[in-house]
Design a protein around this motif. Structure first.
Motif, PDB file in Angstrom:
ATOM      1  N   LEU A  89      16.140  44.540  15.994  1.00 35.85           N
ATOM      2  CA  LEU A  89      16.231  43.957  17.060  1.00 35.85           C
ATOM      3  C   LEU A  89      17.303  43.730  17.699  1.00 35.85           C
ATOM      4  O   LEU A  89      16.814  42.498  17.210  1.00 35.85           O
ATOM      5  CB  LEU A  89      14.220  44.365  17.106  1.00 35.85           C
ATOM      6  N   SER A  90      17.636  43.716  18.167  1.00 35.94           N
ATOM      7  CA  SER A  90      19.109  42.881  19.195  1.00 35.94           C
ATOM      8  C   SER A  90      18.463  41.719  20.506  1.00 35.94           C
ATOM      9  O   SER A  90      16.940  42.298  20.627  1.00 35.94           O
ATOM     10  CB  SER A  90      20.173  43.755  19.597  1.00 35.94           C
ATOM     11  N   LEU A  91      18.922  41.120  20.589  1.00 40.87           N
ATOM     12  CA  LEU A  91      18.196  39.747  21.560  1.00 40.87           C
ATOM     13  C   LEU A  91      18.758  40.241  22.413  1.00 40.87           C
ATOM     14  O   LEU A  91      17.590  40.635  23.672  1.00 40.87           O
ATOM     15  CB  LEU A  91      18.931  38.840  21.218  1.00 40.87           C
ATOM     16  N   ASP A  92      19.276  41.800  23.397  1.00 40.65           N
ATOM     17  CA  ASP A  92      19.752  42.450  24.143  1.00 40.65           C
ATOM     18  C   ASP A  92      18.326  43.009  24.244  1.00 40.65           C
ATOM     19  O   ASP A  92      17.913  43.371  25.798  1.00 40.65           O
ATOM     20  CB  ASP A  92      21.261  42.800  24.594  1.00 40.65           C
ATOM     21  N   ALA A  93      18.071  43.914  23.086  1.00 36.18           N
ATOM     22  CA  ALA A  93      16.771  44.535  23.860  1.00 36.18           C
ATOM     23  C   ALA A  93      16.029  44.076  23.736  1.00 36.18           C
ATOM     24  O   ALA A  93      15.098  44.219  24.523  1.00 36.18           O
ATOM     25  CB  ALA A  93      17.126  45.253  22.070  1.00 36.18           C
ATOM     26  N   LEU A  94      15.355  42.331  23.272  1.00 33.47           N
ATOM     27  CA  LEU A  94      14.192  42.161  23.349  1.00 33.47           C
ATOM     28  C   LEU A  94      14.524  41.461  25.162  1.00 33.47           C
ATOM     29  O   LEU A  94      13.733  41.157  25.883  1.00 33.47           O
ATOM     30  CB  LEU A  94      14.150  40.393  22.621  1.00 33.47           C
ATOM     31  N   ARG A  95      15.385  40.766  25.480  1.00 32.36           N
ATOM     32  CA  ARG A  95      15.817  40.898  27.076  1.00 32.36           C
ATOM     33  C   ARG A  95      15.318  42.088  27.908  1.00 32.36           C
ATOM     34  O   ARG A  95      14.968  41.516  29.057  1.00 32.36           O
ATOM     35  CB  ARG A  95      17.206  39.800  27.306  1.00 32.36           C
ATOM     36  N   ALA A  96      15.564  42.891  27.899  1.00 28.55           N
ATOM     37  CA  ALA A  96      15.420  43.933  28.148  1.00 28.55           C
ATOM     38  C   ALA A  96      13.727  44.167  28.385  1.00 28.55           C
ATOM     39  O   ALA A  96      13.422  45.311  29.089  1.00 28.55           O
ATOM     40  CB  ALA A  96      15.935  44.877  27.856  1.00 28.55           C
ATOM     41  N   ILE A  97      12.981  43.663  27.772  1.00 25.21           N
ATOM     42  CA  ILE A  97      12.029  44.270  27.600  1.00 25.21           C
ATOM     43  C   ILE A  97      10.649  42.968  28.720  1.00 25.21           C
ATOM     44  O   ILE A  97      11.217  41.936  28.830  1.00 25.21           O
ATOM     45  CB  ILE A  97      10.967  43.745  26.491  1.00 25.21           C
ATOM     46  N   ALA A  98      10.184  43.759  29.835  1.00 25.08           N
ATOM     47  CA  ALA A  98       9.827  43.431  31.057  1.00 25.08           C
ATOM     48  C   ALA A  98       8.521  42.288  30.598  1.00 25.08           C
ATOM     49  O   ALA A  98       7.864  42.892  29.720  1.00 25.08           O
ATOM     50  CB  ALA A  98       9.076  44.351  32.393  1.00 25.08           C
ATOM     51  N   PRO A  99       8.403  41.028  30.920  1.00 21.32           N
ATOM     52  CA  PRO A  99       7.423  39.735  30.558  1.00 21.32           C
ATOM     53  C   PRO A  99       5.927  41.122  30.821  1.00 21.32           C
ATOM     54  O   PRO A  99       5.080  40.153  29.973  1.00 21.32           O
ATOM     55  CB  PRO A  99       7.750  38.650  31.455  1.00 21.32           C
ATOM     56  N   GLU A 100       5.721  41.903  31.853  1.00 22.27           N
ATOM     57  CA  GLU A 100       4.486  42.399  32.195  1.00 22.27           C
ATOM     58  C   GLU A 100       3.903  42.984  30.857  1.00 22.27           C
ATOM     59  O   GLU A 100       3.124  43.434  30.237  1.00 22.27           O
ATOM     60  CB  GLU A 100       4.559  43.329  33.134  1.00 22.27           C
ATOM     61  N   ASP A 101       5.390  44.013  30.034  1.00 23.72           N
ATOM     62  CA  ASP A 101       5.235  44.767  28.670  1.00 23.72           C
ATOM     63  C   ASP A 101       4.782  44.211  27.787  1.00 23.72           C
ATOM     64  O   ASP A 101       4.078  44.841  26.837  1.00 23.72           O
ATOM     65  CB  ASP A 101       6.701  45.978  29.015  1.00 23.72           C
ATOM     66  N   TRP A 102       5.707  43.000  27.668  1.00 17.26           N
ATOM     67  CA  TRP A 102       4.914  42.370  26.129  1.00 17.26           C
ATOM     68  C   TRP A 102       3.767  42.736  25.294  1.00 17.26           C
ATOM     69  O   TRP A 102       3.045  42.832  24.503  1.00 17.26           O
ATOM     70  CB  TRP A 102       5.402  40.443  26.505  1.00 17.26           C
ATOM     71  N   PRO A 103       2.590  42.203  26.307  1.00 17.67           N
ATOM     72  CA  PRO A 103       1.025  42.220  25.812  1.00 17.67           C
ATOM     73  C   PRO A 103       0.744  43.862  25.398  1.00 17.67           C
ATOM     74  O   PRO A 103      -0.199  43.796  24.674  1.00 17.67           O
ATOM     75  CB  PRO A 103      -0.086  42.150  26.894  1.00 17.67           C
ATOM     76  N   GLY A 104       1.155  44.144  25.637  1.00 24.08           N
ATOM     77  CA  GLY A 104       1.250  46.178  25.227  1.00 24.08           C
ATOM     78  C   GLY A 104       2.396  46.254  24.000  1.00 24.08           C
ATOM     79  O   GLY A 104       1.731  47.925  23.467  1.00 24.08           O
ATOM     80  N   LEU A 105       2.694  45.416  23.277  1.00 19.19           N
ATOM     81  CA  LEU A 105       3.732  46.131  23.081  1.00 19.19           C
ATOM     82  C   LEU A 105       3.586  45.897  21.239  1.00 19.19           C
ATOM     83  O   LEU A 105       2.214  45.449  21.170  1.00 19.19           O
ATOM     84  CB  LEU A 105       4.877  44.680  22.620  1.00 19.19           C
ATOM     85  N   GLN A 106       3.741  46.711  20.493  1.00 22.84           N
ATOM     86  CA  GLN A 106       3.046  46.868  18.874  1.00 22.84           C
ATOM     87  C   GLN A 106       4.298  46.380  18.155  1.00 22.84           C
ATOM     88  O   GLN A 106       5.614  47.798  18.435  1.00 22.84           O
ATOM     89  CB  GLN A 106       2.306  47.850  18.663  1.00 22.84           C
ATOM     90  N   LEU A 107       3.868  45.704  17.274  1.00 20.35           N
ATOM     91  CA  LEU A 107       5.015  45.154  15.333  1.00 20.35           C
ATOM     92  C   LEU A 107       4.393  46.143  14.867  1.00 20.35           C
ATOM     93  O   LEU A 107       3.644  46.989  14.799  1.00 20.35           O
ATOM     94  CB  LEU A 107       4.968  43.587  15.427  1.00 20.35           C
ATOM     95  N   ARG A 108       5.502  46.439  14.621  1.00 18.52           N
ATOM     96  CA  ARG A 108       5.271  47.922  13.019  1.00 18.52           C
ATOM     97  C   ARG A 108       6.447  46.403  12.048  1.00 18.52           C
ATOM     98  O   ARG A 108       7.224  45.901  11.701  1.00 18.52           O
ATOM     99  CB  ARG A 108       5.726  48.642  13.264  1.00 18.52           C
ATOM    100  N   THR A 109       5.639  46.631  10.522  1.00 18.39           N
ATOM    101  CA  THR A 109       6.788  46.129   9.480  1.00 18.39           C
ATOM    102  C   THR A 109       7.661  47.594   9.563  1.00 18.39           C
ATOM    103  O   THR A 109       8.285  48.588   9.429  1.00 18.39           O
ATOM    104  CB  THR A 109       5.699  46.842   8.448  1.00 18.39           C
ATOM    105  N   ILE A 110       8.880  46.599   8.708  1.00 22.27           N
ATOM    106  CA  ILE A 110       9.678  46.884   7.983  1.00 22.27           C
ATOM    107  C   ILE A 110       9.783  47.975   6.703  1.00 22.27           C
ATOM    108  O   ILE A 110       8.836  48.022   6.164  1.00 22.27           O
ATOM    109  CB  ILE A 110      10.979  46.368   7.615  1.00 22.27           C
ATOM    110  N   ARG A 111      10.495  49.338   6.769  1.00 26.24           N
ATOM    111  CA  ARG A 111       9.663  49.720   5.682  1.00 26.24           C
ATOM    112  C   ARG A 111      10.044  49.149   4.575  1.00 26.24           C
ATOM    113  O   ARG A 111       8.964  50.113   3.325  1.00 26.24           O
ATOM    114  CB  ARG A 111      11.040  51.174   5.599  1.00 26.24           C
ATOM    115  N   ALA A 112      10.965  47.947   3.919  1.00 27.60           N
ATOM    116  CA  ALA A 112      11.228  47.537   3.206  1.00 27.60           C
ATOM    117  C   ALA A 112       9.615  46.772   2.794  1.00 27.60           C
ATOM    118  O   ALA A 112       9.276  46.517   0.974  1.00 27.60           O
ATOM    119  CB  ALA A 112      12.368  46.746   2.546  1.00 27.60           C
TER     120      ALA A 112
END
Length: 117
Positions: A89-112
């Motif tokens: 996940l790039s820094l630019d992709a993280l910056r593109a996420i609106a602050p109000e969208d952060w609480p609804g994000l779901q993290l997933r583990t890497i395949r490894a």
């Protein structure tokens, strides 16, 4: 001297270095001979040679009781190393996420990721 056996032993020592060190040269050699008698190489790639090492260690009469756990751990290390890469996940992709969208994000583990039990 059986060069084929020595090559298989070398591969298993590389894939299971802690087992090789813990058992020592003679005991590791005997363990590998029992393993290969029970589970001969049947795949064109030596990457799969130790696939059943933990299962074998758990039932091998001459193996110490902790050996199967160590084999599972070392096999997981190999599997994780060989797993397909995930795109970072790039820094630019993280910056593109609106602050109000952060609480609804779901993290997933890497395949490894591997959980050893």
């Amino acid at each position: 001297v059986d060069a084929y056996y020595l090559r298989l032993r070398e591969v298993l020592a590389e894939d299971f270095p802690r087992i090789a060190a813990a058992l020592g040269v003679h005991e590791f050699d005997e363990f590998v001979r029992r393993y290969l008698t029970s589970h001969p190489s049947r795949h064109p790639s030596l990457r799969h040679l130790g696939d059943r090492m933990a299962e074998f260690a758990a039932t091998d009469f001459a193996s110490p009781p902790w050996l199967a756990d160590l084999a599972r751990l070392e096999r997981a290390r190999t599997d994780v190393f060989d797993a397909a890469d995930d795109l970072p996940l790039s820094l630019d992709a993280l910056r593109a996420i609106a602050p109000e969208d952060w609480p609804g994000l779901q993290l997933r583990t890497i395949r490894a990721l591997s959980i050893v039990q």
